[in-house]
Design a protein around this motif. Structure first.
Motif, PDB file in Angstrom:
ATOM      1  N   ALA A  89      -8.783   2.567  -4.875  1.00 47.70           N
ATOM      2  CA  ALA A  89      -7.369   2.566  -5.223  1.00 47.70           C
ATOM      3  C   ALA A  89      -7.256   2.184  -6.692  1.00 47.70           C
ATOM      4  CB  ALA A  89      -6.595   1.583  -4.363  1.00 47.70           C
ATOM      5  N   VAL A  90      -6.438   2.911  -7.421  1.00 48.02           N
ATOM      6  CA  VAL A  90      -6.321   2.706  -8.857  1.00 48.02           C
ATOM      7  C   VAL A  90      -4.955   2.126  -9.190  1.00 48.02           C
ATOM      8  CG1 VAL A  90      -6.326   3.840 -11.121  1.00 48.02           C
ATOM      9  CG2 VAL A  90      -7.901   4.618  -9.329  1.00 48.02           C
ATOM     10  N   ILE A 109      -1.412  -0.436  -1.712  1.00 48.76           N
ATOM     11  CA  ILE A 109      -2.827  -0.499  -2.105  1.00 48.76           C
ATOM     12  C   ILE A 109      -3.647  -1.150  -0.997  1.00 48.76           C
ATOM     13  CG2 ILE A 109      -4.450  -1.573  -3.713  1.00 48.76           C
ATOM     14  CD1 ILE A 109      -2.411  -1.132  -5.912  1.00 48.76           C
ATOM     15  N   ALA A 110      -3.214  -2.308  -0.532  1.00 43.85           N
ATOM     16  CA  ALA A 110      -3.948  -2.995   0.526  1.00 43.85           C
ATOM     17  C   ALA A 110      -3.892  -2.220   1.835  1.00 43.85           C
ATOM     18  CB  ALA A 110      -3.383  -4.404   0.723  1.00 43.85           C
ATOM     19  N   ALA A 111      -2.823  -1.498   2.049  1.00 43.57           N
ATOM     20  CA  ALA A 111      -2.638  -0.801   3.321  1.00 43.57           C
ATOM     21  C   ALA A 111      -3.647   0.317   3.544  1.00 43.57           C
ATOM     22  CB  ALA A 111      -1.214  -0.235   3.394  1.00 43.57           C
ATOM     23  N   VAL A 112      -4.234   0.876   2.482  1.00 45.64           N
ATOM     24  CA  VAL A 112      -5.195   1.970   2.656  1.00 45.64           C
ATOM     25  C   VAL A 112      -6.618   1.468   2.856  1.00 45.64           C
ATOM     26  CG1 VAL A 112      -3.785   3.597   1.340  1.00 45.64           C
ATOM     27  CG2 VAL A 112      -5.559   2.283   0.160  1.00 45.64           C
ATOM     28  N   ASN A 113      -6.801   0.134   2.871  1.00 39.65           N
ATOM     29  CA  ASN A 113      -8.120  -0.478   3.079  1.00 39.65           C
ATOM     30  C   ASN A 113      -9.186   0.085   2.133  1.00 39.65           C
ATOM     31  OD1 ASN A 113      -7.316  -2.159   5.308  1.00 39.65           O
ATOM     32  ND2 ASN A 113      -7.281  -0.310   6.574  1.00 39.65           N
ATOM     33  N   ALA A 173     -11.829  -6.016  -0.260  1.00 36.72           N
ATOM     34  CA  ALA A 173     -12.195  -5.068  -1.312  1.00 36.72           C
ATOM     35  C   ALA A 173     -12.812  -5.784  -2.497  1.00 36.72           C
ATOM     36  CB  ALA A 173     -10.961  -4.283  -1.772  1.00 36.72           C
ATOM     37  N   VAL A 174     -13.590  -5.029  -3.253  1.00 34.18           N
ATOM     38  CA  VAL A 174     -14.025  -5.475  -4.574  1.00 34.18           C
ATOM     39  C   VAL A 174     -12.934  -5.065  -5.554  1.00 34.18           C
ATOM     40  CG1 VAL A 174     -15.704  -5.118  -6.429  1.00 34.18           C
ATOM     41  CG2 VAL A 174     -16.482  -5.329  -4.061  1.00 34.18           C
TER      42      VAL A 174
END
Length: 259
Positions: free
Chosen positions: A4-5, A55-59, A85-86
């Motif tokens: 995710a960007v 962003i967090a929702a897409v894991n 995530a990293v």
């Protein structure tokens, strides 16, 4: 990896496109300017996030923050934690610790290059510098960097500061001086292109024999009469720059212990 960007500027555009080309999945793009997020998402066949919570929702495996230093902390504060995530950022000046509110696996993916959205860059030759707050973050940062470039190095915050300063001195300052040349040449009725062979030869020689050995010109010869005539012919701000740099060139070649 699923990435995710956060960001849609020059660096974000080149890295997102490069990562997508390297086979990584760009899960989405977030930007405080939705139109810019949509434009970048379209380039990497992804989608624009409407809010940072998505962003967090897409894991994602990785959250890559590519933001101006002036707004990075504000965006970090707006993002939800992504502990699985990293989280990496691309800044040459900010410490990785600013990312710790988002994940313990924080790190750096810093490309030492100048980027403009519509100017092609061969990422395989760009030096990347990586760091990680954990072994996992460091490994992921290096893996991503090696998927983009043949030249990957470790650099902590202090070394990145030095690299960034060198980048400003070696890129941004000469570019400003070339713009000064453009203005002077415009007044004389010539295009900037008349100095292109000179500039290219200078760069080639500097990297072939070293910039100190490659130095030429009136300051290298300590020709103070020519320097004074040039300073007199220049407008005040540029005259001051010309004199100061000439003084420093003279010091570097005729005095001991100069930088």
């Amino acid at each position: 990896m699923k990435i995710a960007v956060a960001g849609s500027g020059n660096v974000a555009t080149h890295l997102a496109c490069g990562l997508a080309t390297a086979g990584h999945e760009i899960a989405g793009v977030f930007s405080r300017t939705p139109a810019n997020a949509s434009a970048l998402a379209a380039k990497v066949r992804s989608r624009a996030f409407a809010s940072p919570e998505e962003i967090a929702a897409v894991n994602p495996d990785v959250v890559l923050l590519s933001l101006a230093d002036s707004c990075a902390r504000e965006v970090v504060d707006a993002l939800p934690p992504v502990p699985g995530a990293v989280v990496l950022h691309t800044s040459g000046t900010l410490p990785q610790e600013i990312l710790l509110p988002l994940s313990a696996d924080a790190g750096i993916l810093y490309p030492l290059q100048t980027f403009s959205k519509d100017v092609a860059v061969d990422l395989t030759s760009v030096p990347f510098f990586v760091e990680g707050a954990t072994a996992r973050a460091a490994a992921v940062a290096r893996t991503l960097a090696e998927s983009l470039s043949r030249e990957v190095h470790y650099a902590d915050a202090e070394k990145r500061k030095t690299l960034h300063i060198a980048g400003v001195l070696g890129c941004n300052f000469p570019n400003y001086l070339w713009d000064c040349c453009r203005r002077l040449l415009d007044e004389a009725g010539y295009p900037l292109g008349v100095i292109e062979p000179l500039v290219r030869a200078t760069v080639d020689k500097a990297f072939a024999v070293g910039p100190h050995a490659a130095q030429t010109g009136p300051a290298r010869r300590r020709d103070t009469d020519v320097i004074a005539a040039h300073v007199k012919a220049l407008p005040a701000p540029l005259a001051e720059i010309y004199q100061k740099i000439s003084d420093e060139i003279i010091k570097s070649h005729y005095e001991q212990n100069s930088i």
